[in-house]
Enzyme design. Structure first.
Site, PDB file in Angstrom:
ATOM      1  N   ARG A  34      -4.640   6.147  17.480  1.00 11.60           N
ATOM      2  CA  ARG A  34      -4.397   4.975  16.648  1.00 11.60           C
ATOM      3  C   ARG A  34      -4.762   3.701  17.416  1.00 11.60           C
ATOM      4  NH1 ARG A  34      -0.094   1.595  15.917  1.00 11.60           N
ATOM      5  NH2 ARG A  34       0.536   0.998  13.806  1.00 11.60           N
ATOM      6  N   TYR A  44       5.440  -0.360  -5.058  1.00 17.18           N
ATOM      7  CA  TYR A  44       4.878  -1.176  -3.967  1.00 17.18           C
ATOM      8  C   TYR A  44       3.975  -2.283  -4.512  1.00 17.18           C
ATOM      9  CZ  TYR A  44       6.684   2.245  -0.658  1.00 17.18           C
ATOM     10  OH  TYR A  44       7.518   3.041   0.077  1.00 17.18           O
ATOM     11  N   ASP A  94      -3.233   7.329   3.267  1.00 13.47           N
ATOM     12  CA  ASP A  94      -1.966   6.762   2.815  1.00 13.47           C
ATOM     13  C   ASP A  94      -1.988   6.600   1.303  1.00 13.47           C
ATOM     14  OD1 ASP A  94       0.585   5.502   4.152  1.00 13.47           O
ATOM     15  OD2 ASP A  94       0.116   4.284   2.401  1.00 13.47           O
ATOM     16  N   ARG A 146       4.241  13.900   7.382  1.00 12.86           N
ATOM     17  CA  ARG A 146       3.914  12.969   8.470  1.00 12.86           C
ATOM     18  C   ARG A 146       3.688  13.696   9.796  1.00 12.86           C
ATOM     19  NH1 ARG A 146       5.545   7.378   7.400  1.00 12.86           N
ATOM     20  NH2 ARG A 146       4.727   7.081   5.322  1.00 12.86           N
ATOM     21  N   ARG A 164       3.493   8.896  14.604  1.00  9.43           N
ATOM     22  CA  ARG A 164       3.799   8.185  15.858  1.00  9.43           C
ATOM     23  C   ARG A 164       4.687   8.936  16.822  1.00  9.43           C
ATOM     24  NH1 ARG A 164       5.569   3.049  12.561  1.00  9.43           N
ATOM     25  NH2 ARG A 164       5.952   4.816  11.190  1.00  9.43           N
TER      26      ARG A 164
HETATM   27  O1  CP3 Z   1       1.994  13.450   6.082  1.00  8.30           O
HETATM   28  C1  CP3 Z   1       0.981  13.189   6.756  1.00  8.30           C
HETATM   29  O2  CP3 Z   1       0.895  13.463   7.984  1.00  8.30           O
HETATM   30  C2  CP3 Z   1      -0.242  12.631   6.041  1.00  8.30           C
HETATM   31  C3  CP3 Z   1      -0.397  11.221   6.065  1.00  8.30           C
HETATM   32  C4  CP3 Z   1       0.543  10.341   5.251  1.00  8.30           C
HETATM   33  C5  CP3 Z   1       0.864   9.030   5.658  1.00  8.30           C
HETATM   34  N1  CP3 Z   1       1.570   8.427   4.662  1.00  8.30           N
HETATM   35  C6  CP3 Z   1       0.464   8.414   6.928  1.00  8.30           C
HETATM   36  C7  CP3 Z   1       1.205   7.239   7.411  1.00  8.30           C
HETATM   37  C8  CP3 Z   1       1.152  10.554   4.015  1.00  8.30           C
HETATM   38  C9  CP3 Z   1       1.195  11.805   3.159  1.00  8.30           C
HETATM   39  C10 CP3 Z   1       1.777   9.325   3.642  1.00  8.30           C
HETATM   40  C11 CP3 Z   1       2.492   9.130   2.374  1.00  8.30           C
HETATM   41  C12 CP3 Z   1       3.173   7.860   2.117  1.00  8.30           C
HETATM   42  N2  CP3 Z   1       2.819   6.608   2.523  1.00  8.30           N
HETATM   43  C13 CP3 Z   1       4.314   7.741   1.295  1.00  8.30           C
HETATM   44  C14 CP3 Z   1       4.971   8.866   0.541  1.00  8.30           C
HETATM   45  C15 CP3 Z   1       5.805   9.742   1.421  1.00  8.30           C
HETATM   46  C16 CP3 Z   1       7.012   9.082   1.943  1.00  8.30           C
HETATM   47  O3  CP3 Z   1       7.111   8.942   3.191  1.00  8.30           O
HETATM   48  O4  CP3 Z   1       7.906   8.749   1.149  1.00  8.30           O
HETATM   49  C17 CP3 Z   1       4.692   6.388   1.272  1.00  8.30           C
HETATM   50  C18 CP3 Z   1       5.874   5.794   0.547  1.00  8.30           C
HETATM   51  C19 CP3 Z   1       3.720   5.668   2.035  1.00  8.30           C
HETATM   52  C20 CP3 Z   1       3.638   4.198   2.245  1.00  8.30           C
HETATM   53  C21 CP3 Z   1       3.786   3.845   3.664  1.00  8.30           C
HETATM   54  N3  CP3 Z   1       2.863   4.121   4.654  1.00  8.30           N
HETATM   55  C22 CP3 Z   1       4.878   3.177   4.277  1.00  8.30           C
HETATM   56  C23 CP3 Z   1       6.130   2.710   3.554  1.00  8.30           C
HETATM   57  C24 CP3 Z   1       4.558   3.050   5.630  1.00  8.30           C
HETATM   58  C25 CP3 Z   1       5.354   2.290   6.666  1.00  8.30           C
HETATM   59  C26 CP3 Z   1       6.522   3.076   7.136  1.00  8.30           C
HETATM   60  C27 CP3 Z   1       6.198   3.719   8.452  1.00  8.30           C
HETATM   61  O5  CP3 Z   1       6.514   4.909   8.624  1.00  8.30           O
HETATM   62  O6  CP3 Z   1       5.664   3.002   9.313  1.00  8.30           O
HETATM   63  C28 CP3 Z   1       3.317   3.698   5.844  1.00  8.30           C
HETATM   64  C29 CP3 Z   1       2.623   3.837   7.128  1.00  8.30           C
HETATM   65  C30 CP3 Z   1       2.154   5.210   7.512  1.00  8.30           C
HETATM   66  N4  CP3 Z   1       1.554   6.122   6.690  1.00  8.30           N
HETATM   67  C31 CP3 Z   1       2.172   5.749   8.833  1.00  8.30           C
HETATM   68  C32 CP3 Z   1       1.572   7.015   8.764  1.00  8.30           C
HETATM   69  C33 CP3 Z   1       1.312   7.956   9.907  1.00  8.30           C
HETATM   70  C34 CP3 Z   1       2.669   5.034  10.064  1.00  8.30           C
HETATM   71  C35 CP3 Z   1       1.610   4.042  10.391  1.00  8.30           C
HETATM   72  C36 CP3 Z   1       1.433   3.750  11.860  1.00  8.30           C
HETATM   73  O7  CP3 Z   1       0.777   4.543  12.561  1.00  8.30           O
HETATM   74  O8  CP3 Z   1       1.907   2.697  12.261  1.00  8.30           O
END
Ligand code: CP3
Length: 344
Positions: A38, A152, A75, A25, A29
């Protein structure tokens, strides 16, 4: 010939004097520049599907910190969307999807071969990045592992214990297995297209692998990873793969051999000393600083970072957090961690 990128050298099994570093990540944010882009995109999913802005946010942490690798901004839940599920994000809560708990809902999904139209902007982001990244920075593609993505799709949202997915597995195993099969095929298609577009290695995120026990872990975490990795390696000249069976605990031991992964990523629930003796003996490992240090900082951050580098110094290692950096992290703490890894 230019010296190979440090991430790719570590994945190939080389022990380096300083481990390559990137963080899960890293585009997120906690960075003001991310929040700005964003906002420009409108919302998270629009950002994922806007190749220019997704390229920009992928590059932001590279510019700010000089990480050794960039991970494609996208994602894991884009794959269910490309298969035909509805997907949206509720601010402050997380993802929501239309659910798959009945045969008719599964039957409405598209075949794996039809995901590419929806996902073509993601492949464009990969092409952009492979042209724009500095020459020493490796590009990582990724997907969710079938079990994690299924949790999910079945629940329609994130769940603390993956209860609905376990319930479907126990109550309608043929439907559960058909869903995992479809996701396995779609994951192969998706990662293969990312590699064709320029991803130099790929990571398989099985964030909820730890809730699978015994024979279920073998059948639904290990076996799909083995199949995905074998297929990618045969199609793409042995492309390196990082597998992340998060919270696998003792099952981290042997995961390289059981799946063919070049690198096994570790969460912070295992000590680096244990993992060096039991997992790194079989190949490269990635990890595993607790992401909470990015919030709390201080002397503990430096001490723990050095401890991990030292524990893994006898073999191939990629430095990372044990899980994604959180929005409340202090960007200065990321720099402190990098300095500690690189000997500052
Ligand atoms: O790592 C990186 O920088 C690459 C981008 C990336 C994102 N999600 C961007 C993201 C990667 C590799 C993921 C993987 C992901 N997404 C996983 C597996 C890794 C983990 O964290 O366990 C999972 C389970 C998801 C599903 C997901 N996406 C959830 C549960 C959420 C909400 C939780 C949160 O942090 O808000 C997301 C949103 C998400 N994916 C964000 C980002 C940067 C935040 C979104 C925002 O900007 O509001």
């Amino acid at each position: 010939m230019a010296e190979a990128k440090t991430l790719l050298r570590a994945l190939a099994g080389e022990t380096l004097p300083t481990p390559p570093i990137w963080i899960m990540r890293q585009a997120g944010r906690y960075l003001p520049e991310y929040r700005e882009t964003r906002a420009q995109a409108g919302d998270f999913l629009s950002l994922c599907y806007n190749s220019d802005l997704a390229t920009e946010v992928t590059l932001q942490p590279i510019r700010r910190y000089g990480f050794d690798a960039a991970i494609l901004f996208a994602d894991i839940l884009l794959v269910p969307q490309a298969l035909g599920a509805d997907l949206w994000f509720v601010t402050g809560e997380g993802p929501r999807l239309s659910t798959i708990t009945r045969q008719a809902e599964f039957d409405a999904l598209k075949p794996a071969a039809e995901i590419h139209e929806t996902l073509s902007p993601i492949y464009q982001t990969v092409r952009n990045l492979s042209g724009e990244l500095p020459g020493d920075v490796a590009l990582i593609g990724f997907a969710g592992a079938p079990w994690t993505v299924a949790t999910y799709m079945i629940a329609g949202q994130g769940t603390p214990d993956q209860g609905p997915a376990h319930a479907l597995k126990d109550e309608n195993r043929p439907l559960f297995e058909a869903l995992l099969e479809r996701l396995t095929e779609a994951t192969i298609e998706y990662l293969s297209a990312q590699i064709d577009a320029g991803a130099e290695c790929v990571k398989l995120f099985d964030s909820w692998a730890g809730s699978l026990q015994g024979a279920d872990f073998e059948a639904y975490a290990t076996a799909p990873a083995r199949r995905i990795i074998a297929e990618l390696k045969s199609r793409h000249d042995n492309v390196p793969v990082i597998a992340f069976p998060r919270q696998a605990g003792a099952a981290y031991t042997g995961f390289h051999a059981a799946t063919g992964a070049d690198c096994v990523a570790l969460d912070e629930s295992v000590t680096p000393e244990w993992a060096a003796a039991n997992v790194q003996v079989n190949g490269c490992v990635q990890g595993n600083l607790a992401n909470t240090h990015m919030v709390t900082g201080g002397e503990a951050l430096v001490t723990e970072t050095r401890r991990i580098v030292e524990a893994f110094s006898g073999g191939p290692h990629v430095f990372n957090l044990g899980h994604g950096i959180t929005p409340d992290a202090d960007p200065d703490n990321v720099q402190r961690m990098i300095d500690a890894v690189r000997g500052g």
